[in-house]
Scaffold this motif. Structure first.
Motif, PDB file in Angstrom:
ATOM      1  N   ALA A 287       0.870  -1.176   0.000  1.00 20.72           N
ATOM      2  CA  ALA A 287       0.000   0.000   0.000  1.00 20.72           C
ATOM      3  C   ALA A 287       0.907   1.225   0.000  1.00 20.72           C
ATOM      4  CB  ALA A 287      -0.912  -0.009   1.222  1.00 20.72           C
ATOM      5  N   GLN A 288       1.001   1.899  -1.133  1.00 20.38           N
ATOM      6  CA  GLN A 288       1.959   3.006  -1.262  1.00 20.38           C
ATOM      7  C   GLN A 288       1.399   4.333  -0.757  1.00 20.38           C
ATOM      8  OE1 GLN A 288       3.744   2.767  -5.426  1.00 20.38           O
ATOM      9  NE2 GLN A 288       2.162   1.201  -5.488  1.00 20.38           N
ATOM     10  N   VAL A 289       0.117   4.565  -1.005  1.00 20.94           N
ATOM     11  CA  VAL A 289      -0.535   5.812  -0.597  1.00 20.94           C
ATOM     12  C   VAL A 289      -1.842   5.460   0.109  1.00 20.94           C
ATOM     13  CG1 VAL A 289      -1.488   8.021  -1.331  1.00 20.94           C
ATOM     14  CG2 VAL A 289       0.473   7.049  -2.549  1.00 20.94           C
ATOM     15  N   LEU A 290      -2.054   6.038   1.273  1.00 18.31           N
ATOM     16  CA  LEU A 290      -3.250   5.757   2.068  1.00 18.31           C
ATOM     17  C   LEU A 290      -4.086   7.020   2.247  1.00 18.31           C
ATOM     18  CD1 LEU A 290      -1.673   3.539   4.874  1.00 18.31           C
ATOM     19  CD2 LEU A 290      -2.976   2.748   2.902  1.00 18.31           C
ATOM     20  N   ARG A 291      -5.399   6.859   2.188  1.00 24.70           N
ATOM     21  CA  ARG A 291      -6.329   7.944   2.481  1.00 24.70           C
ATOM     22  C   ARG A 291      -6.992   7.625   3.817  1.00 24.70           C
ATOM     23  NH1 ARG A 291      -9.131  11.748  -0.529  1.00 24.70           N
ATOM     24  NH2 ARG A 291      -8.186  10.862  -2.405  1.00 24.70           N
ATOM     25  N   ILE A 292      -6.736   8.456   4.815  1.00 21.11           N
ATOM     26  CA  ILE A 292      -7.283   8.252   6.155  1.00 21.11           C
ATOM     27  C   ILE A 292      -8.412   9.251   6.373  1.00 21.11           C
ATOM     28  CG2 ILE A 292      -6.754   8.213   8.626  1.00 21.11           C
ATOM     29  CD1 ILE A 292      -3.790   7.787   7.816  1.00 21.11           C
ATOM     30  N   THR A 293      -9.613   8.751   6.616  1.00 20.59           N
ATOM     31  CA  THR A 293     -10.781   9.610   6.834  1.00 20.59           C
ATOM     32  C   THR A 293     -11.287   9.399   8.247  1.00 20.59           C
ATOM     33  OG1 THR A 293     -11.383   9.420   4.495  1.00 20.59           O
ATOM     34  CG2 THR A 293     -13.071  10.252   6.012  1.00 20.59           C
ATOM     35  N   ILE A 294     -11.362  10.478   9.012  1.00 24.32           N
ATOM     36  CA  ILE A 294     -11.784  10.419  10.406  1.00 24.32           C
ATOM     37  C   ILE A 294     -13.013  11.293  10.584  1.00 24.32           C
ATOM     38  CG2 ILE A 294     -11.112  10.904  12.798  1.00 24.32           C
ATOM     39  CD1 ILE A 294      -8.179  10.511  11.886  1.00 24.32           C
ATOM     40  N   LEU A 305     -11.942  14.884   9.116  1.00 25.63           N
ATOM     41  CA  LEU A 305     -10.522  15.103   8.848  1.00 25.63           C
ATOM     42  C   LEU A 305     -10.066  14.062   7.832  1.00 25.63           C
ATOM     43  CD1 LEU A 305      -7.825  16.553   9.676  1.00 25.63           C
ATOM     44  CD2 LEU A 305      -7.528  14.740  11.355  1.00 25.63           C
ATOM     45  N   VAL A 306      -9.443  14.515   6.755  1.00 25.58           N
ATOM     46  CA  VAL A 306      -8.940  13.613   5.722  1.00 25.58           C
ATOM     47  C   VAL A 306      -7.448  13.855   5.556  1.00 25.58           C
ATOM     48  CG1 VAL A 306      -9.082  12.910   3.312  1.00 25.58           C
ATOM     49  CG2 VAL A 306     -11.160  13.582   4.530  1.00 25.58           C
ATOM     50  N   ALA A 307      -6.674  12.791   5.658  1.00 23.16           N
ATOM     51  CA  ALA A 307      -5.219  12.888   5.494  1.00 23.16           C
ATOM     52  C   ALA A 307      -4.776  11.915   4.402  1.00 23.16           C
ATOM     53  CB  ALA A 307      -4.510  12.567   6.801  1.00 23.16           C
ATOM     54  N   ILE A 308      -3.917  12.385   3.516  1.00 20.06           N
ATOM     55  CA  ILE A 308      -3.320  11.538   2.484  1.00 20.06           C
ATOM     56  C   ILE A 308      -1.852  11.353   2.842  1.00 20.06           C
ATOM     57  CG2 ILE A 308      -2.931  11.210   0.023  1.00 20.06           C
ATOM     58  CD1 ILE A 308      -5.853  11.556   0.710  1.00 20.06           C
ATOM     59  N   VAL A 309      -1.415  10.111   2.980  1.00 20.01           N
ATOM     60  CA  VAL A 309      -0.046   9.854   3.419  1.00 20.01           C
ATOM     61  C   VAL A 309       0.608   8.832   2.506  1.00 20.01           C
ATOM     62  CG1 VAL A 309      -0.587  10.399   5.826  1.00 20.01           C
ATOM     63  CG2 VAL A 309      -0.747   8.043   5.051  1.00 20.01           C
ATOM     64  N   ILE A 349       3.321  13.110   4.864  1.00 17.76           N
ATOM     65  CA  ILE A 349       1.956  13.625   4.777  1.00 17.76           C
ATOM     66  C   ILE A 349       1.831  14.471   3.507  1.00 17.76           C
ATOM     67  CG2 ILE A 349       0.191  15.031   5.894  1.00 17.76           C
ATOM     68  CD1 ILE A 349       1.493  14.378   8.564  1.00 17.76           C
ATOM     69  N   LEU A 350       1.031  13.988   2.556  1.00 18.53           N
ATOM     70  CA  LEU A 350       0.856  14.696   1.291  1.00 18.53           C
ATOM     71  C   LEU A 350      -0.186  15.801   1.397  1.00 18.53           C
ATOM     72  CD1 LEU A 350       0.861  11.630  -1.154  1.00 18.53           C
ATOM     73  CD2 LEU A 350       2.798  13.052  -0.446  1.00 18.53           C
ATOM     74  N   ASP A 351      -1.229  15.554   2.191  1.00 23.51           N
ATOM     75  CA  ASP A 351      -2.305  16.536   2.277  1.00 23.51           C
ATOM     76  C   ASP A 351      -3.138  16.272   3.517  1.00 23.51           C
ATOM     77  OD1 ASP A 351      -3.934  18.657   1.554  1.00 23.51           O
ATOM     78  OD2 ASP A 351      -5.217  17.443   0.272  1.00 23.51           O
ATOM     79  N   ILE A 352      -3.609  17.342   4.144  1.00 21.11           N
ATOM     80  CA  ILE A 352      -4.565  17.237   5.246  1.00 21.11           C
ATOM     81  C   ILE A 352      -5.665  18.262   5.003  1.00 21.11           C
ATOM     82  CG2 ILE A 352      -4.978  17.689   7.697  1.00 21.11           C
ATOM     83  CD1 ILE A 352      -2.394  16.501   8.396  1.00 21.11           C
ATOM     84  N   ARG A 353      -6.918  17.809   5.076  1.00 27.61           N
ATOM     85  CA  ARG A 353      -8.044  18.710   4.867  1.00 27.61           C
ATOM     86  C   ARG A 353      -9.045  18.514   6.003  1.00 27.61           C
ATOM     87  NH1 ARG A 353      -9.192  19.135  -1.637  1.00 27.61           N
ATOM     88  NH2 ARG A 353      -6.992  19.318  -2.258  1.00 27.61           N
ATOM     89  N   GLU A 354      -9.529  19.648   6.504  1.00 27.77           N
ATOM     90  CA  GLU A 354     -10.509  19.633   7.590  1.00 27.77           C
ATOM     91  C   GLU A 354     -11.868  20.026   7.034  1.00 27.77           C
ATOM     92  OE1 GLU A 354      -9.218  21.541  11.209  1.00 27.77           O
ATOM     93  OE2 GLU A 354      -7.147  21.597  10.517  1.00 27.77           O
ATOM     94  N   ASN A 355     -12.866  19.199   7.342  1.00 30.37           N
ATOM     95  CA  ASN A 355     -14.233  19.410   6.867  1.00 30.37           C
ATOM     96  C   ASN A 355     -14.278  19.699   5.375  1.00 30.37           C
ATOM     97  OD1 ASN A 355     -15.535  19.055   9.397  1.00 30.37           O
ATOM     98  ND2 ASN A 355     -15.017  21.152   9.973  1.00 30.37           N
ATOM     99  N   PRO A 356     -13.673  18.825   4.536  1.00 35.65           N
ATOM    100  CA  PRO A 356     -13.698  19.085   3.099  1.00 35.65           C
ATOM    101  C   PRO A 356     -15.118  19.057   2.567  1.00 35.65           C
ATOM    102  CG  PRO A 356     -12.991  16.829   3.536  1.00 35.65           C
ATOM    103  CD  PRO A 356     -13.054  17.537   4.873  1.00 35.65           C
ATOM    104  N   GLY A 357     -15.408  19.979   1.650  1.00 34.51           N
ATOM    105  CA  GLY A 357     -16.726  20.041   1.045  1.00 34.51           C
ATOM    106  C   GLY A 357     -17.732  20.851   1.818  1.00 34.51           C
ATOM    107  N   SER A 358     -17.350  21.320   3.029  1.00 36.15           N
ATOM    108  CA  SER A 358     -18.309  22.097   3.830  1.00 36.15           C
ATOM    109  C   SER A 358     -18.188  23.580   3.507  1.00 36.15           C
ATOM    110  CB  SER A 358     -18.057  21.868   5.305  1.00 36.15           C
ATOM    111  OG  SER A 358     -16.779  22.300   5.684  1.00 36.15           O
TER     112      SER A 358
END
Length: 358
Positions: A287-294, A305-309, A349-358
């Motif tokens: 697994a090279q890139v993971l999308r973590i959604t909390i 919270l969405v983090a791409i690592v 950490i490639l990207d972190i977004r808080e409340n995306p789409g809101s």
């Protein structure tokens, strides 16, 4: 002028003056009322904003704490089990692995998705894109148009094969568009391409069933290999995995109460079970890139919270789940000021977004 006439004029002038004063006072009252209402509306809005922010603070703190826990779990499994290969290793359910209980009153959910199960648009070619689309029952001629549009949009060295994908065609639109000739940043960019809009969207410009299926199988992130342990069926089929091997892969992923099988740790493991694989340069087992959604929620309030690592060298010493340092922090009146640089992450950490789409 006679005396009665003079008195009458003075009386009329006095009444006129009193009327003017009354109108002036009424005007002031009206203006003051208007300004007072505006002040009350603004104060109400600011109070609501402050209240909402205050309610979000504990949820944000809980979400970032959960992200730290997820990183610790991923690092622990990678160290014990020779890398991250499949969610069946335990990293698909980090809260269960860590045996973590959220703060009382807060509900917490975490999903960890392997982006390298999909086809990376940044590292694909026209033939693979066309095959993927025809796998989804798109006509070959239409699939070629879509693939051509995507590559013309995202590659500076690609020459469009269809007139509708040429730079001049976009310039003649109203409003005119300039081909960015760089990797796509959002899926919405796809809908600016005539072929995509015609074939993968409905009459209102929303994704149709095939369009949603296409989005579910592609990634905007760059990575080299498709993970055989998690690869999407459409993607694996487009890359030449036959029906027999596809059934074998799907059977390994069935969550029917059995002990999950050992994931493929390398291509030799996969080859021993599946036989010869087509074009092994396209496949991997990590697994090279993971999308973590909390998602943290309390009552009707939700914080996302969405983090791409990406797997990589630790920026700081990793924290193992069984170490004292890994215990979830107690909530305080002044929560830690979470930022990308303040996170103790063993991953890039490639990207972190808080409340995306809101």
């Amino acid at each position: 002028m006679s005396r009665p006439t003079t008195q009458l004029c003075h009386s009329a002038r006095a009444r006129s003056d009193r009327g003017s004063v009354i109108l002036f006072v009424l005007g002031l009252v009206l203006l003051t009322s208007f300004m007072l209402m505006r002040f009350i509306d603004r104060a109400h809005t600011e109070l609501l904003t402050e209240a909402k922010h205050g309610q979000q603070v504990p949820l944000r703190h809980e979400a970032y704490s959960a992200l730290q826990i997820t990183f610790a779990v991923l690092e622990d499994i990678a160290a014990i089990d020779e890398g991250l290969h499949s969610p069946n290793q335990g990293w698909g359910e980090p809260l269960d692995y860590f045996d973590y209980t959220p703060t009382e009153g807060i509900e917490l959910s975490i999903t960890v998705e392997d982006e390298s199960a999909k086809l990376s648009l940044a590292n694909t070619d026209a033939e693979t894109l066309t095959t993927l689309l025809t796998t989804m029952e798109v006509l070959n001629s239409d699939a070629e148009r879509i693939a051509d549009a995507i590559l013309a949009w995202s590659r500076p060295d690609y020459a469009a094969q269809f007139r509708e994908s040429e730079a001049n065609t976009y310039l003649r639109r109203n409003p005119a568009l300039i081909l960015p000739q760089r990797s796509l940043r959002t899926f919405d960019e796809l809908r600016l391409m005539p072929a995509v809009l015609e074939i993968l969207c409905d009459e209102n410009g929303n994704w149709n069933e095939i369009g949603r299926r296409f989005l579910d199988n592609i990634s905007l992130l760059p990575f080299e290999f498709i993970n055989l342990n998690t690869g999407r069926a459409d993607v694996l089929s487009a890359l030449g995995i036959d029906d027999t091997n596809m059934r074998a892969l799907e059977d390994r992923r069935l969550n029917d109460g059995r002990e999950p099988p050992r994931p493929y740790y390398n291509l030799a493991d996969a080859g021993a079970e599946l036989g010869n694989l087509p074009d092994t340069d396209r496949f991997g087992t990590d697994a090279q890139v993971l999308r973590i959604t909390i998602n943290a929620s309390q009552g009707g309030r939700v914080y996302k919270l969405v983090a791409i690592v990406r797997s990589g060298e630790a920026q700081q010493g990793p924290v193992r789940p069984d170490s004292p340092e890994a215990d979830a922090p107690e909530p305080t009146s002044e929560p830690r000021p979470w930022t990308r640089n303040s996170i103790d992450s063993p991953f890039q950490i490639l990207d972190i977004r808080e409340n995306p789409g809101s």
